[in-house]
Scaffold this motif. Sequence first.
Motif, PDB file in Angstrom:
ATOM      1  N   GLY A 136       0.786  -1.228   0.000  1.00  0.00           N
ATOM      2  CA  GLY A 136       0.000   0.000   0.000  1.00  0.00           C
ATOM      3  C   GLY A 136       0.814   1.271   0.000  1.00  0.00           C
ATOM      4  O   GLY A 136       0.344   2.312   0.461  1.00  0.00           O
ATOM      5  N   ARG A 137       2.042   1.229  -0.559  1.00  0.00           N
ATOM      6  CA  ARG A 137       2.843   2.455  -0.559  1.00  0.00           C
ATOM      7  C   ARG A 137       2.113   3.560  -1.327  1.00  0.00           C
ATOM      8  O   ARG A 137       1.659   3.335  -2.449  1.00  0.00           O
ATOM      9  CB  ARG A 137       4.201   2.194  -1.190  1.00  0.00           C
ATOM     10  N   PRO A 138       2.023   4.742  -0.737  1.00  0.00           N
ATOM     11  CA  PRO A 138       1.210   5.804  -1.343  1.00  0.00           C
ATOM     12  C   PRO A 138       1.948   6.730  -2.311  1.00  0.00           C
ATOM     13  O   PRO A 138       1.333   7.603  -2.903  1.00  0.00           O
ATOM     14  CB  PRO A 138       0.739   6.598  -0.116  1.00  0.00           C
ATOM     15  N   VAL A 139       3.267   6.565  -2.444  1.00  0.00           N
ATOM     16  CA  VAL A 139       4.033   7.470  -3.311  1.00  0.00           C
ATOM     17  C   VAL A 139       4.839   6.643  -4.307  1.00  0.00           C
ATOM     18  O   VAL A 139       5.590   5.746  -3.916  1.00  0.00           O
ATOM     19  CB  VAL A 139       5.006   8.356  -2.479  1.00  0.00           C
ATOM     20  N   LEU A 140       4.648   6.945  -5.604  1.00  0.00           N
ATOM     21  CA  LEU A 140       5.420   6.268  -6.651  1.00  0.00           C
ATOM     22  C   LEU A 140       6.383   7.265  -7.279  1.00  0.00           C
ATOM     23  O   LEU A 140       5.975   8.315  -7.771  1.00  0.00           O
ATOM     24  CB  LEU A 140       4.476   5.719  -7.732  1.00  0.00           C
ATOM     25  N   LEU A 141       7.673   6.913  -7.261  1.00  0.00           N
ATOM     26  CA  LEU A 141       8.693   7.721  -7.915  1.00  0.00           C
ATOM     27  C   LEU A 141       9.183   6.929  -9.120  1.00  0.00           C
ATOM     28  O   LEU A 141       9.489   5.741  -8.992  1.00  0.00           O
ATOM     29  CB  LEU A 141       9.867   7.987  -6.964  1.00  0.00           C
ATOM     30  N   ALA A 142       9.229   7.562 -10.271  1.00  0.00           N
ATOM     31  CA  ALA A 142       9.603   6.841 -11.486  1.00  0.00           C
ATOM     32  C   ALA A 142      10.672   7.639 -12.222  1.00  0.00           C
ATOM     33  O   ALA A 142      10.449   8.792 -12.589  1.00  0.00           O
ATOM     34  CB  ALA A 142       8.370   6.632 -12.362  1.00  0.00           C
ATOM     35  N   ASP A 143      11.835   7.025 -12.391  1.00  0.00           N
ATOM     36  CA  ASP A 143      12.967   7.699 -13.035  1.00  0.00           C
ATOM     37  C   ASP A 143      13.114   7.170 -14.457  1.00  0.00           C
ATOM     38  O   ASP A 143      13.595   6.061 -14.660  1.00  0.00           O
ATOM     39  CB  ASP A 143      14.243   7.430 -12.215  1.00  0.00           C
ATOM     40  N   GLU A 144      12.675   7.949 -15.418  1.00  0.00           N
ATOM     41  CA  GLU A 144      12.687   7.548 -16.836  1.00  0.00           C
ATOM     42  C   GLU A 144      12.055   6.163 -17.030  1.00  0.00           C
ATOM     43  O   GLU A 144      12.657   5.287 -17.659  1.00  0.00           O
ATOM     44  CB  GLU A 144      14.126   7.503 -17.376  1.00  0.00           C
ATOM     45  N   PRO A 145      10.836   5.946 -16.531  1.00  0.00           N
ATOM     46  CA  PRO A 145      10.281   4.588 -16.531  1.00  0.00           C
ATOM     47  C   PRO A 145       9.981   4.051 -17.917  1.00  0.00           C
ATOM     48  O   PRO A 145       9.834   2.846 -18.085  1.00  0.00           O
ATOM     49  CB  PRO A 145       8.980   4.743 -15.729  1.00  0.00           C
ATOM     50  N   THR A 146       9.891   4.944 -18.904  1.00  0.00           N
ATOM     51  CA  THR A 146       9.562   4.470 -20.251  1.00  0.00           C
ATOM     52  C   THR A 146      10.764   4.588 -21.183  1.00  0.00           C
ATOM     53  O   THR A 146      10.613   4.469 -22.394  1.00  0.00           O
ATOM     54  CB  THR A 146       8.382   5.279 -20.829  1.00  0.00           C
ATOM     55  N   GLY A 147      11.936   4.793 -20.602  1.00  0.00           N
ATOM     56  CA  GLY A 147      13.143   5.007 -21.415  1.00  0.00           C
ATOM     57  C   GLY A 147      13.460   3.866 -22.364  1.00  0.00           C
ATOM     58  O   GLY A 147      14.103   4.084 -23.393  1.00  0.00           O
ATOM     59  N   ASN A 148      13.013   2.642 -22.027  1.00  0.00           N
ATOM     60  CA  ASN A 148      13.291   1.496 -22.897  1.00  0.00           C
ATOM     61  C   ASN A 148      12.074   1.037 -23.682  1.00  0.00           C
ATOM     62  O   ASN A 148      12.100  -0.041 -24.267  1.00  0.00           O
ATOM     63  CB  ASN A 148      13.771   0.298 -22.047  1.00  0.00           C
ATOM     64  N   LEU A 149      11.011   1.844 -23.661  1.00  0.00           N
ATOM     65  CA  LEU A 149       9.766   1.383 -24.289  1.00  0.00           C
ATOM     66  C   LEU A 149       9.473   2.144 -25.580  1.00  0.00           C
ATOM     67  O   LEU A 149       9.823   3.319 -25.706  1.00  0.00           O
ATOM     68  CB  LEU A 149       8.588   1.582 -23.320  1.00  0.00           C
ATOM     69  N   ASP A 150       8.793   1.476 -26.501  1.00  0.00           N
ATOM     70  CA  ASP A 150       8.341   2.176 -27.701  1.00  0.00           C
ATOM     71  C   ASP A 150       7.096   3.010 -27.371  1.00  0.00           C
ATOM     72  O   ASP A 150       6.585   2.961 -26.250  1.00  0.00           O
ATOM     73  CB  ASP A 150       8.084   1.187 -28.849  1.00  0.00           C
ATOM     74  N   ALA A 151       6.637   3.771 -28.366  1.00  0.00           N
ATOM     75  CA  ALA A 151       5.554   4.726 -28.103  1.00  0.00           C
ATOM     76  C   ALA A 151       4.296   4.024 -27.608  1.00  0.00           C
ATOM     77  O   ALA A 151       3.637   4.486 -26.671  1.00  0.00           O
ATOM     78  CB  ALA A 151       5.257   5.527 -29.370  1.00  0.00           C
ATOM     79  N   SER A 152       3.986   2.876 -28.200  1.00  0.00           N
ATOM     80  CA  SER A 152       2.745   2.207 -27.818  1.00  0.00           C
ATOM     81  C   SER A 152       2.837   1.611 -26.408  1.00  0.00           C
ATOM     82  O   SER A 152       1.903   1.741 -25.608  1.00  0.00           O
ATOM     83  CB  SER A 152       2.438   1.151 -28.897  1.00  0.00           C
ATOM     84  N   SER A 153       3.979   1.023 -26.057  1.00  0.00           N
ATOM     85  CA  SER A 153       4.149   0.499 -24.692  1.00  0.00           C
ATOM     86  C   SER A 153       4.202   1.634 -23.681  1.00  0.00           C
ATOM     87  O   SER A 153       3.770   1.475 -22.539  1.00  0.00           O
ATOM     88  CB  SER A 153       5.428  -0.321 -24.579  1.00  0.00           C
ATOM     89  N   THR A 154       4.755   2.775 -24.103  1.00  0.00           N
ATOM     90  CA  THR A 154       4.780   3.947 -23.220  1.00  0.00           C
ATOM     91  C   THR A 154       3.357   4.377 -22.886  1.00  0.00           C
ATOM     92  O   THR A 154       3.016   4.603 -21.723  1.00  0.00           O
ATOM     93  CB  THR A 154       5.542   5.108 -23.895  1.00  0.00           C
ATOM     94  N   GLU A 155       2.502   4.445 -23.912  1.00  0.00           N
ATOM     95  CA  GLU A 155       1.089   4.813 -23.688  1.00  0.00           C
ATOM     96  C   GLU A 155       0.428   3.825 -22.732  1.00  0.00           C
ATOM     97  O   GLU A 155      -0.299   4.221 -21.824  1.00  0.00           O
ATOM     98  CB  GLU A 155       0.325   4.788 -25.013  1.00  0.00           C
ATOM     99  N   ASP A 156       0.688   2.540 -22.953  1.00  0.00           N
ATOM    100  CA  ASP A 156       0.073   1.512 -22.099  1.00  0.00           C
ATOM    101  C   ASP A 156       0.515   1.690 -20.649  1.00  0.00           C
ATOM    102  O   ASP A 156      -0.299   1.604 -19.734  1.00  0.00           O
ATOM    103  CB  ASP A 156       0.473   0.103 -22.563  1.00  0.00           C
ATOM    104  N   LEU A 157       1.812   1.929 -20.456  1.00  0.00           N
ATOM    105  CA  LEU A 157       2.319   2.041 -19.086  1.00  0.00           C
ATOM    106  C   LEU A 157       1.744   3.285 -18.408  1.00  0.00           C
ATOM    107  O   LEU A 157       1.401   3.261 -17.228  1.00  0.00           O
ATOM    108  CB  LEU A 157       3.854   2.084 -19.072  1.00  0.00           C
ATOM    109  N   LEU A 158       1.624   4.362 -19.171  1.00  0.00           N
ATOM    110  CA  LEU A 158       1.060   5.592 -18.599  1.00  0.00           C
ATOM    111  C   LEU A 158      -0.401   5.385 -18.206  1.00  0.00           C
ATOM    112  O   LEU A 158      -0.853   5.879 -17.166  1.00  0.00           O
ATOM    113  CB  LEU A 158       1.195   6.741 -19.590  1.00  0.00           C
ATOM    114  N   ALA A 159      -1.126   4.641 -19.023  1.00  0.00           N
ATOM    115  CA  ALA A 159      -2.528   4.354 -18.688  1.00  0.00           C
ATOM    116  C   ALA A 159      -2.602   3.513 -17.418  1.00  0.00           C
ATOM    117  O   ALA A 159      -3.475   3.724 -16.571  1.00  0.00           O
ATOM    118  CB  ALA A 159      -3.203   3.634 -19.860  1.00  0.00           C
TER     119      ALA A 159
END
Length: 245
Positions: free
Chosen positions: A166-189
């Motif tokens: 139940g951690r309430p804070v998510l920190l993400a450092d370039e989380p989509t740096g290795n993903l293509d545009a479509s996977s980036t959209e999916d991860l953001l959703a």
Amino acid sequence: MSSSAERDAIVLESVSRSYPSGDAEVTAVCDVTLRIPPNEMIAVTGPSGSGKTTLLNLIGGLDRATRGALTVMGERLDLANEAALTRFRARVVGIVFQEAHLLPGLTALENVVVAGLPHAPAHELRAEATMLLESMGLADRLGFPPSKLSAGQRQRVAIARALLMGRPVLLADEPTGNLDASSTEDLLAVIAGLREDRELTVVVATHDPAVASFAERVVRLVDGRLDGESRFDRVAPIERHELSD
Ligand SMILES: Nc1ncnc2c1ncn2[C@@H]1O[C@H](COP(=O)(O)OP(=O)(O)OP(=O)(O)O)[C@@H](O)[C@H]1O
Ligand SMILES: [Mg+2]
């Protein structure tokens, strides 16, 4: 502590982080003052070396400020001792990086569960991990090893691991740096959905305007200093705004 520090999820007051460098010093984060309310998604942008990772590490309790006051979910990190910081990292913040860093010999589910094992009973962790992975569309991948997951699926497992207990804070450092545009959209959703379900506060460091376009607020760092901020109305959870620059 001010009343605002109690209300906001994350409060930085004149925070700096300097590193010794020969006779001089490098100031990676310089005099940053920033308040992040609960449930906000904020993007931190800026050129390479501008201090994004350093800022995330400070908020995550992985590094200590050399000056200033830093409060995350009511905990004064600049005053906390090592034991308090360890508890904070286990209970409050989850961090994901460009790489998922999963253990290759374990399944997706096991990778999430092991992260919590010192802190909670296995059956509870298993139930929460299963729920998290299912909510991210991985119901049929729980038993897969990382080598049989796509890069985007591995990042979802890393997010589940980060949010366990139940951690309430998510920190993400370039989380989509290795993903293509479509996977980036999916991860953001996926992140947007989790944010709604769990009232997460999300701080994402990114070079990618597509990622920043999902945030309600975009701040820019230059040479460790805050250099501009844009705010966007929150229209719908996974609706993006247009970035003007
Ligand atoms: N442990 C350290 N010792 C000395 N200097 C450091 C250390 N960590 C970071 N720095 C310096 O602090 C500055 C900010 O680095 P940081 O990694 O936070 O930048 P960044 O914005 O995340 O860059 P990138 O976009 O390339 O990931 C850089 O000048 C870097 O060299
Ligand atoms: Mg970085």
